[in-house]
Design an enzyme around this catalytic site. Structure first.
Site, PDB file in Angstrom:
ATOM      1  N   SER A  14      84.708   5.711 -29.259  1.00 61.21           N
ATOM      2  CA  SER A  14      84.751   4.892 -28.044  1.00 61.21           C
ATOM      3  C   SER A  14      84.177   5.691 -26.877  1.00 61.21           C
ATOM      4  CB  SER A  14      86.187   4.456 -27.763  1.00 61.21           C
ATOM      5  OG  SER A  14      86.219   3.448 -26.789  1.00 61.21           O
ATOM      6  N   ASN A  15      84.468   5.294 -25.680  1.00 58.96           N
ATOM      7  CA  ASN A  15      83.989   6.003 -24.476  1.00 58.96           C
ATOM      8  C   ASN A  15      85.008   5.815 -23.364  1.00 58.96           C
ATOM      9  OD1 ASN A  15      83.202   3.635 -22.730  1.00 58.96           O
ATOM     10  ND2 ASN A  15      82.034   3.179 -24.574  1.00 58.96           N
ATOM     11  N   PRO A  16      84.895   6.602 -22.279  1.00 59.27           N
ATOM     12  CA  PRO A  16      85.960   6.549 -21.263  1.00 59.27           C
ATOM     13  C   PRO A  16      85.838   5.452 -20.200  1.00 59.27           C
ATOM     14  CG  PRO A  16      84.512   8.427 -20.864  1.00 59.27           C
ATOM     15  CD  PRO A  16      83.915   7.665 -21.992  1.00 59.27           C
ATOM     16  N   ALA A  17      85.111   4.376 -20.482  1.00 60.21           N
ATOM     17  CA  ALA A  17      84.981   3.302 -19.473  1.00 60.21           C
ATOM     18  C   ALA A  17      86.368   2.777 -19.089  1.00 60.21           C
ATOM     19  CB  ALA A  17      84.131   2.171 -20.038  1.00 60.21           C
ATOM     20  N   ALA A  72      80.892  -1.282 -21.437  1.00 58.64           N
ATOM     21  CA  ALA A  72      80.240  -0.096 -22.018  1.00 58.64           C
ATOM     22  C   ALA A  72      80.334  -0.238 -23.535  1.00 58.64           C
ATOM     23  CB  ALA A  72      80.938   1.167 -21.536  1.00 58.64           C
TER      24      ALA A  72
END
Ligand code: C5P
Length: 212
Positions: free
Chosen positions: A21-24, A88
């Site tokens: 995942s990503n930190p959005a 994102a």
């Protein structure tokens, strides 16, 4: 107007307990949705996993993966006036999700496959008088890369952002709003709150123009 806003990251599961995942934070999309609702629009919010309070009066659809997000956006898009794609979306997902927790091993390789580009897919089906807005997060050559994405994804507007602004509540890096007709607004230093207000104003201006 019927406005569809996407936000947050997507999660691409490797096995039942691990994901990419990503930190959005989803905050900008959330603010845009809240503001649009306050202005009396009919707002639909498709959101990946993030910690945001519920939006009153907004039809919210929670999704996990990019494939799920695409399914929901695809369903809603034909009846929308505007799509604002702040999500994102993970560009890749594991080629195979293991149904069991993967045992610890010393070194292994995870095979990834590309996720569908939701924005590119739906803007290819865009009707006349539908407005499609995307975002571009860049480490270098922000304007050049964003212009290329604007063209390739057939967008009306793109907001170009630096990675410096990603996953934080502060916008300290550069931000530009680029239009398909070449117009550009420098939003550097603007808070997410201010960007969401401006974006709703621009969307309303566009609607007035297409109505004439
Ligand atoms: O190509 P890039 O990921 O930088 O494009 C960013 C824009 O495209 C964002 O608006 C994002 O929501 C959208 N996107 C998408 N589907 C993907 C990847 C990005 O709709 N698989």
């Amino acid at each position: 107007m019927n406005i569809l806003i996407t936000a947050g990251p997507t999660r691409e599961f490797i096995d039942p307990v691990r994901f990419i995942s990503n930190p959005a934070t989803g905050r900008l999309g959330y603010l845009i949705a809240r503001k649009a609702k306050k202005k009396g629009h009919n707002v639909f919010f498709v959101v990946g996993p993030c910690h945001l309070p519920p939006l009153k009066g907004v039809k919210t659809i929670e999704v996990v993966s990019a494939v799920e997000m695409k399914r929901e956006v695809e369903k809603l898009f034909p009846s929308m006036d505007v799509l604002v794609m702040t999500a994102a979306v993970s560009d890749w997902r594991p080629a195979k999700k293991s149904s069991k927790k993967i045992k610890i091993k010393k070194r292994w390789t995870l095979k990834l496959v590309p996720n569908p580009d939701i924005l590119k897919f739906v803007s290819g089906k865009k009707r006349k008088n539908q407005l499609v807005i995307g975002f571009a997060l860049e480490s270098t050559s922000i304007l050049k890369n964003a212009r290329e994405k604007l063209r390739k994804k057939k967008l009306d507007i793109i907001i170009a952002n630096t990675v410096k602004n990603f996953g934080t509540s502060q916008n300290t890096g550069k931000i530009f709003m680029l239009y398909s007709d070449g117009k550009m607004i420098n939003l550097s230093g603007y808070s997410k709150e201010k960007i969401s207000t401006l974006l709703i104003k621009e969307i309303e201006k566009w609607k007035e123009k297409v109505m004439c």
